[in-house]
Design an enzyme around this catalytic site. Structure first.
Site, short mmCIF file in Angstrom:
data_model
loop_
_atom_site.label_atom_id
_atom_site.label_comp_id
_atom_site.label_asym_id
_atom_site.label_seq_id
_atom_site.Cartn_x
_atom_site.Cartn_y
_atom_site.Cartn_z
N CYS A 1 -1.33 -16.77 -20.04
CA CYS A 1 -2.27 -15.48 -20.18
C CYS A 1 -3.05 -15.78 -21.29
O CYS A 1 -2.65 -16.43 -22.39
CB CYS A 1 -1.25 -14.40 -20.37
SG CYS A 1 -2.33 -12.83 -20.88
N CYS B 1 -8.93 -15.28 -17.23
CA CYS B 1 -7.80 -14.34 -16.99
C CYS B 1 -6.99 -14.88 -15.73
O CYS B 1 -7.26 -14.89 -14.70
CB CYS B 1 -8.25 -12.79 -16.40
SG CYS B 1 -6.69 -11.64 -16.16
N1 DGL Z 1 -5.67 -12.00 -20.26
C1 DGL Z 1 -5.13 -11.89 -18.98
C2 DGL Z 1 -4.57 -12.89 -18.31
O1 DGL Z 1 -4.69 -14.15 -18.46
C3 DGL Z 1 -4.34 -10.56 -18.55
C4 DGL Z 1 -3.77 -9.52 -19.74
C5 DGL Z 1 -3.71 -8.17 -19.04
O2 DGL Z 1 -4.57 -7.52 -18.67
O3 DGL Z 1 -2.55 -8.03 -18.47
O4 DGL Z 1 -3.47 -12.88 -17.76
#
Ligand code: DGL
Length: 269
Positions: A191, A77
């Site tokens: 993301c 993430c």
């Molecule tokens: N998948 C996550 C990222 O890489 C975040 C998504 C979220 O919860 O806003 O930033």
């Protein structure tokens, strides 16, 4: 580097985006046990305050590692890694690998000198992201845009519920409409949710772009770290932990099933 290290990795995200990283890890090291954890009780991360995330992340990471007992913890993430990687490292006694925007590879790829970066609003405003741009793209133009809508659309598509291409066009428009946007030839998917909808994004950009993400680099780093880590695990992977009650989470459970994760439990935080 050991080609096929043993051991267990726990891949973590707020939701289902980290499955794109788990997939890359499993492809690179098929004998590795890969478990998955989503902080579904606090999803999405991208619109939460820095204070709230800094307080939550070490606690969640610790609770998840207590049940999953991995050899390595991968924060799949960008939103979490660009804020609290050190806090999570301090809370755990195993190696922690983070995920940060693929600005360096994008800088090597661009021919026009203009890079687009799609992320969550959190990742877009991070000092960490600004520093990456300074370090690797200071002579280039980097145009940023943050969207939580795209995170939610990605989870929906991953569960097999189609989203019209027009919605992807609308979400990407504010990036390409900024000054210099027509020059973007390389798009960083900063993301981990966004590679879930790579096809939809490619079909709805105003002009053709190369898309880059961090998944493969994280997988290589995970294998590298594991080859120096003594494994204490002899289990099979394929298990998922959610931080919210399982009832009412049919969308998440469907995404997990599609990625081959069948055993799902709740960890109460
Ligand atoms: N998948 C996550 C990222 O890489 C975040 C998504 C979220 O919860 O806003 O930033």
């Amino acid at each position: 580097m050991v080609a096929n290290p043993n051991g267990k990795v726990l891949v973590f995200d707020s939701g289902m985006g980290g499955l794109t990283v788990a997939r890359e890890i499993q492809a690179l090291a098929p004998t590795l046990a890969v478990d998955y954890a989503a902080d579904s009780g606090f999803f999405p991360y991208g619109d939460k305050s820095d204070e709230a995330l800094r307080a939550r992340l070490p606690v969640v990471a610790k609770a998840l590692c207590q049940v999953a007992r991995p050899d390595v913890f991968v924060i799949a993430c960008n939103t979490a890694s660009t804020l609290a990687l050190e806090e999570v490292r301090a809370a755990l006694d195993i190696p922690v690998i983070g995920t940060v925007p693929a600005i360096k590879p994008a800088a090597q790829l661009t021919r026009t000198g203009t890079i687009g970066l799609l992320a969550t609003p959190g990742t877009v405003r991070r000092a960490y992201t600004a520093q990456l741009i300074k370090d690797f793209a200071s002579d280039l133009r980097v145009i940023l845009h943050g969207s939580i809508a795209l995170v939610r659309m990605a989870e929906q598509v991953a569960a097999g519920r189609p989203v019209p291409l027009e919605a992807f066009r609308t979400v990407q428009a504010p990036l390409f409409e900024q000054e210099g946007g027509s020059e973007i030839d390389t798009l960083v998917l900063a993301c981990t949710h966004f590679p879930l909808v790579r096809g939809e994004l490619a079909a709805s950009v105003p002009h053709a772009v190369n898309m880059v993400d961090s998944g493969e680099a994280i997988a290589r780093q995970t294998v590298r770290v594991l080859s120096h880590t003594e494994s204490t695990s002899h289990e099979l992977g394929g298990h998922v932990w959610l931080t919210s009650p399982l009832n009412g989470q049919s969308r998440l459970i469907e995404v997990c099933r599609r990625f081959g994760y069948l055993g799902i439990d709740q960890v109460a935080i």
